[in-house]
Structure formats: structure tokens, C-alpha cells
Design an enzyme around this catalytic site. Structure first.
Site, PDB file in Angstrom:
ATOM      1  N   LYS A 179      47.550   1.850  43.696  1.00 10.65           N
ATOM      2  CA  LYS A 179      47.269   1.045  43.364  1.00 10.65           C
ATOM      3  C   LYS A 179      47.211  -0.682  44.008  1.00 10.65           C
ATOM      4  O   LYS A 179      47.383  -1.685  42.842  1.00 10.65           O
ATOM      5  CB  LYS A 179      48.310   0.472  41.542  1.00 10.65           C
ATOM      6  CG  LYS A 179      47.938   1.932  40.732  1.00 10.65           C
ATOM      7  CD  LYS A 179      46.327   1.801  40.228  1.00 10.65           C
ATOM      8  CE  LYS A 179      46.126   3.261  39.564  1.00 10.65           C
ATOM      9  NZ  LYS A 179      44.620   3.246  38.785  1.00 10.65           N
ATOM     10  N   GLY A 191      49.372 -12.505  41.602  1.00  9.87           N
ATOM     11  CA  GLY A 191      50.496 -12.208  41.786  1.00  9.87           C
ATOM     12  C   GLY A 191      51.322 -12.155  43.575  1.00  9.87           C
ATOM     13  O   GLY A 191      52.414 -12.376  43.279  1.00  9.87           O
ATOM     14  N   GLU A 206      42.500 -15.739  39.430  1.00 10.87           N
ATOM     15  CA  GLU A 206      42.988 -15.898  37.884  1.00 10.87           C
ATOM     16  C   GLU A 206      41.376 -16.333  37.418  1.00 10.87           C
ATOM     17  O   GLU A 206      40.973 -16.669  36.169  1.00 10.87           O
ATOM     18  CB  GLU A 206      43.962 -16.182  38.175  1.00 10.87           C
ATOM     19  CG  GLU A 206      45.068 -15.832  37.879  1.00 10.87           C
ATOM     20  CD  GLU A 206      45.882 -15.569  39.771  1.00 10.87           C
ATOM     21  OE1 GLU A 206      45.103 -15.685  40.205  1.00 10.87           O
ATOM     22  OE2 GLU A 206      47.048 -15.013  40.571  1.00 10.87           O
ATOM     23  N   GLU A 235      51.499 -14.958  44.775  1.00 11.22           N
ATOM     24  CA  GLU A 235      52.803 -16.004  44.567  1.00 11.22           C
ATOM     25  C   GLU A 235      54.271 -15.672  44.732  1.00 11.22           C
ATOM     26  O   GLU A 235      55.184 -15.880  45.066  1.00 11.22           O
ATOM     27  CB  GLU A 235      52.766 -14.945  42.736  1.00 11.22           C
ATOM     28  CG  GLU A 235      51.940 -16.689  42.112  1.00 11.22           C
ATOM     29  CD  GLU A 235      51.411 -16.823  40.553  1.00 11.22           C
ATOM     30  OE1 GLU A 235      50.617 -15.440  39.948  1.00 11.22           O
ATOM     31  OE2 GLU A 235      51.379 -17.600  40.055  1.00 11.22           O
TER      32      GLU A 235
HETATM   33  C1  1HE Z   1      44.254  -2.270  40.137  1.00 11.20           C
HETATM   34  C2  1HE Z   1      44.635  -3.613  41.040  1.00 11.20           C
HETATM   35  C3  1HE Z   1      45.313  -4.333  40.276  1.00 11.20           C
HETATM   36  C4  1HE Z   1      43.653  -3.087  42.487  1.00 11.20           C
HETATM   37  N1  1HE Z   1      45.550  -3.877  38.494  1.00 11.20           N
HETATM   38  N2  1HE Z   1      45.151  -1.612  39.045  1.00 11.20           N
HETATM   39  N3  1HE Z   1      44.189  -9.352  40.832  1.00 11.20           N
HETATM   40  C5  1HE Z   1      43.418  -9.066  41.201  1.00 11.20           C
HETATM   41  O1  1HE Z   1      42.042  -9.694  39.994  1.00 11.20           O
HETATM   42  C6  1HE Z   1      42.459  -8.369  42.591  1.00 11.20           C
HETATM   43  C7  1HE Z   1      41.901  -7.295  41.845  1.00 11.20           C
HETATM   44  N4  1HE Z   1      41.670  -5.601  42.922  1.00 11.20           N
HETATM   45  C8  1HE Z   1      40.745  -6.503  43.737  1.00 11.20           C
HETATM   46  O2  1HE Z   1      39.876  -6.877  43.665  1.00 11.20           O
HETATM   47  C9  1HE Z   1      40.419  -4.999  44.525  1.00 11.20           C
HETATM   48  O3  1HE Z   1      41.236  -3.855  44.575  1.00 11.20           O
HETATM   49  C10 1HE Z   1      41.330  -5.108  46.411  1.00 11.20           C
HETATM   50  C11 1HE Z   1      40.275  -6.408  46.659  1.00 11.20           C
HETATM   51  C12 1HE Z   1      42.999  -5.978  45.805  1.00 11.20           C
HETATM   52  C13 1HE Z   1      41.331  -4.424  46.858  1.00 11.20           C
HETATM   53  O4  1HE Z   1      40.816  -3.924  47.214  1.00 11.20           O
HETATM   54  P1  1HE Z   1      39.839  -1.922  47.437  1.00 11.20           P
HETATM   55  O5  1HE Z   1      38.887  -1.665  47.662  1.00 11.20           O
HETATM   56  O6  1HE Z   1      40.825  -2.022  48.937  1.00 11.20           O
HETATM   57  O7  1HE Z   1      40.642  -0.835  46.214  1.00 11.20           O
HETATM   58  P2  1HE Z   1      40.502  -0.151  44.986  1.00 11.20           P
HETATM   59  O8  1HE Z   1      39.016   0.349  44.637  1.00 11.20           O
HETATM   60  O9  1HE Z   1      39.388  -1.745  44.180  1.00 11.20           O
HETATM   61  O10 1HE Z   1      41.247  -0.692  44.100  1.00 11.20           O
HETATM   62  C14 1HE Z   1      42.396   1.020  44.629  1.00 11.20           C
HETATM   63  C15 1HE Z   1      41.990   1.540  43.094  1.00 11.20           C
HETATM   64  O11 1HE Z   1      43.742  -0.045  42.709  1.00 11.20           O
HETATM   65  C16 1HE Z   1      41.758   0.533  41.721  1.00 11.20           C
HETATM   66  O12 1HE Z   1      42.356   1.980  40.794  1.00 11.20           O
HETATM   67  P3  1HE Z   1      42.050   3.808  40.816  1.00 11.20           P
HETATM   68  O13 1HE Z   1      42.438   3.750  39.621  1.00 11.20           O
HETATM   69  O14 1HE Z   1      40.336   3.333  40.400  1.00 11.20           O
HETATM   70  O15 1HE Z   1      41.537   4.285  41.978  1.00 11.20           O
HETATM   71  C17 1HE Z   1      41.907   0.003  41.314  1.00 11.20           C
HETATM   72  O16 1HE Z   1      41.850  -0.731  39.258  1.00 11.20           O
HETATM   73  C18 1HE Z   1      43.257  -0.541  42.041  1.00 11.20           C
HETATM   74  N5  1HE Z   1      44.145  -2.109  41.539  1.00 11.20           N
HETATM   75  N6  1HE Z   1      43.725  -3.863  42.095  1.00 11.20           N
HETATM   76  C19 1HE Z   1      45.282  -3.520  38.525  1.00 11.20           C
HETATM   77  N7  1HE Z   1      45.221  -6.079  40.271  1.00 11.20           N
HETATM   78  C20 1HE Z   1      51.884 -13.710  36.337  1.00 11.20           C
HETATM   79  S1  1HE Z   1      50.201 -13.664  36.460  1.00 11.20           S
HETATM   80  C21 1HE Z   1      49.386 -13.479  38.377  1.00 11.20           C
HETATM   81  C22 1HE Z   1      47.654 -13.095  38.035  1.00 11.20           C
HETATM   82  C23 1HE Z   1      47.329 -12.441  38.937  1.00 11.20           C
HETATM   83  O17 1HE Z   1      47.764 -11.802  39.390  1.00 11.20           O
HETATM   84  S2  1HE Z   1      45.462 -12.395  38.602  1.00 11.20           S
HETATM   85  C24 1HE Z   1      45.052 -11.547  40.014  1.00 11.20           C
HETATM   86  C25 1HE Z   1      44.833 -10.010  39.916  1.00 11.20           C
END
Ligand code: 1HE
Length: 258
Positions: free
Chosen positions: A25, A109, A132, A112
Site C-alpha cells: 500500500k 502525510g 491534498e 508530514e
Molecule cells: C494507497 C495509497 C494511499 C497507494 N492510501 N492506498 N496520498 C495520496 O494522494 C497519494 C496516493 N497514491 C499515489 O498517488 C500513488 O499510489 C503513488 C504515486 C504513491 C505510488 O504509485 P504506484 O503506481 O507505485 O502504486 P499504486 O498502484 O498507485 O498503488 C499500489 C497500491 O497502494 C494500490 O492498492 P491496490 O489494492 O490497488 O494494490 C493503491 O490503492 C494503494 N495506495 N497510496 C491508500 N495514500 C493527516 S492528513 C494527510 C493527508 C494526506 O496524506 S493526503 C495524500 C494522500
């Protein structure tokens, strides 16, 4: 210490290594992970002098676990953000300095968490973003306090408004990371730096993590006073006297360029 399955601890004498171990994840941070981080840092064994924060897989952390972003009321949202604040405060204002090894996604995060550490080593693959803005939310894990200290509020606003992503080289130039190393070299460099930190006098490490950030944020009058008091406390310690004597008797290491 019971940790959630998303975290693993390794004990290397004075260095404790805490790893995010949810690579499938992308080391997304769910509530048990964030609470586990807080619990780990607030219950460090006495012999630990420095913590290395590391991650399994190709990414440091993809930030908040978006699959757990349930419908929250306003007051529940405040409580959730404050839970993150409490946990990351244990990292930043805990008992010992923290070195983070960054690679791949250091986003939301994840950034963060990274900026709550005291020293950041970035591998060339690291990239930094605050998605975000794209997700329709706001930062909640302390970014609006800690990120502007490193890169300024204007750059953080750009990251949030336009989705700008900084790569590792840009992040190093901006001061997000202290050290930039090749891919796969972060752990070794992090351990090397942790080893240097571990042999400092505990009072110096305390002053750097607890007094320095407060002095830096205080106005000059209070800042100079706090510095004078902290300097006197450190200087008066037996360890400082031993170390100064060792230098004068030519038993201590000199400052060397490399
Ligand atoms: C996740 C998450 C996640 C991946 N929560 N499951 N964060 C974001 O908005 C970033 C969201 N993630 C991404 O943009 C991409 O996943 C990445 C660029 C980080 C990586 O890409 P990649 O191609 O290596 O992986 P993927 O195919 O997108 O993800 C692999 C798996 O991880 C997939 O799940 P699967 O069940 O389909 O295999 C994704 O759904 C999962 N995954 N990132 C949940 N963030 C206190 S406030 C803080 C506020 C924030 O942090 S907001 C920013 C959130």
C-alpha cells in the site's frame, strides 16, 4: 512494545530502527500506524540514543490511507488531525534525535512524517508532493507548521495549489533533505549519521532537538536568553568538562573537512 503489522522495530544497540512495512500500500499511513509511531517514540528503551526511520519497498510513504477516509463530522476531523499531531510530536519533540531515510513517494502525510524527523537522507528516487489539494482536503499532520519552516509558505502553497512535485535534487537544494545519496544507499548513510549522533553528549542532543527549534521561533530577546541558559546548562555538565579537557590534552578528534 506491541506494534501494528505495518511497523517493525529493529534494535541495533544505541540505534533503534523503526520501519514502515506496508509496501503493498506504498506505506500509506492508517490510524494504527500513526498511533503505533507515537507509541514507539514515547516508549523508547533508556539505552536508545537515536532513531532511524526507514521504510520497506520503493517508497517512504504515500501519506494518509485514503481507503480509511471515512465520513467524519467536523469535530471528528479535528480529533483525527490532532491524533496525528500528537503522534508526530513524539517524533519531533521526543527523547532522542531522529534520522529519516527517504525514497520514492514522500507525499502528503508521508512528507508530514518526514519533516517531523531531525535529519533527512534522501535517495535519488525520492519525490515530494502534497496531493491534498487534488483530493479536496487539507494537510492535517502538521505540514502547514513544519513544511514552511523548511521551504517557506509560498512554495508549500504552490505544491498544494498546483500539485507541484519536487524531485530529490530539487528537494536537496530547497532544504527538504540534508543529504542526497544514490538509490539503495540511504540506509547505510542514515546509520552512519545515527552513529555520529549517538556519541554526542546527551545534553547537546537534548538542546538541539528541544531548545534550538524553540529559540529559532522565539523573538530575539527571549531567544538570546534561552540560548544563554541552555549554553550554561550544557557547559556545566561533567560530560562537557571531560570533553573540553580531552580536546585540550589532544585526546579528542579535531574538526576535519572530510
Ligand atoms: C494507497 C495509497 C494511499 C497507494 N492510501 N492506498 N496520498 C495520496 O494522494 C497519494 C496516493 N497514491 C499515489 O498517488 C500513488 O499510489 C503513488 C504515486 C504513491 C505510488 O504509485 P504506484 O503506481 O507505485 O502504486 P499504486 O498502484 O498507485 O498503488 C499500489 C497500491 O497502494 C494500490 O492498492 P491496490 O489494492 O490497488 O494494490 C493503491 O490503492 C494503494 N495506495 N497510496 C491508500 N495514500 C493527516 S492528513 C494527510 C493527508 C494526506 O496524506 S493526503 C495524500 C494522500
Amino acid at each position: 512494545m506491541a506494534l501494528p503489522t505495518s511497523l517493525q522495530a529493529e534494535w541495533r544497540e544505541e540505534i533503534a530502527v523503526l520501519r514502515l512495512v506496508r509496501p503493498e500500500k506504498r506505506n500509506a499511513l492508517n490510524d494504527p500506524t500513526v498511533q503505533g509511531i507515537g507509541a514507539f517514540f514515547s516508549n523508547l528503551p533508556e539505552h536508545v540514543k537515536v532513531v532511524l526511520l526507514d521504510a520497506i519497498g520503493e517508497n517512504f510513504s504515500a501519506g494518509l490511507d485514503l481507503s480509511e477516509l471515512s465520513e467524519r463530522s467536523t469535530i471528528e476531523g479535528v480529533a483525527h488531525s490532532m491524533m496525528w499531531h500528537r503522534a508526530f510530536e513524539q517524533v519531533e519533540l521526543g527523547r532522542v534525535p531522529v534520522v529519516a531515510v527517504l525514497k520514492g513517494a514522500v507525499v502528503g502525510g508521508g512528507l508530514e512524517l518526514a519533516v517531523a524527523a531531525h535529519i533527512r537522507v534522501a535517495e535519488r528516487s525520492a519525490y515530494y508532493a502534497l496531493p491534498e489539494g487534488q483530493r479536496g482536503i487539507f494537510v492535517g499532520g502538521g505540514a502547514s507548521v513544519r513544511v514552511p519552516r523548511l521551504i517557506g509558505a509560498a512554495r508549500m502553497a504552490d505544491m498544494m495549489l498546483t500539485g507541484r512535485v519536487y524531485d530529490a535534487v530539487e528537494g536537496q537544494a530547497l532544504g527538504i533533505s540534508h543529504y542526497l545519496v544514490g538509490n539503495g544507499e540511504g540506509l547505510a548513510r542514515g546509520l552512519d549519521l545515527a552513529g555520529k549522533i549517538a556519541v554526542n553528549a546527551p545534553i547537546t542532543n537534548f538542546a538541539v532537538i528541544h531548545a534550538l527549534p524553540r529559540i529559532a521561533e522565539a523573538n530575539s530577546r527571549e531567544g538570546f536568553m534561552m540560548e544563554a541558559l541552555m549554553a550554561a546548562v550544557a557547559q556545566g555538565s561533567e560530560e562537557a568538562k571531560d570533553r573540553l579537557r580531552a580536546f585540550l590534552e589532544k585526546r579528542a578528534k579535531k574538526v576535519t573537512e572530510f
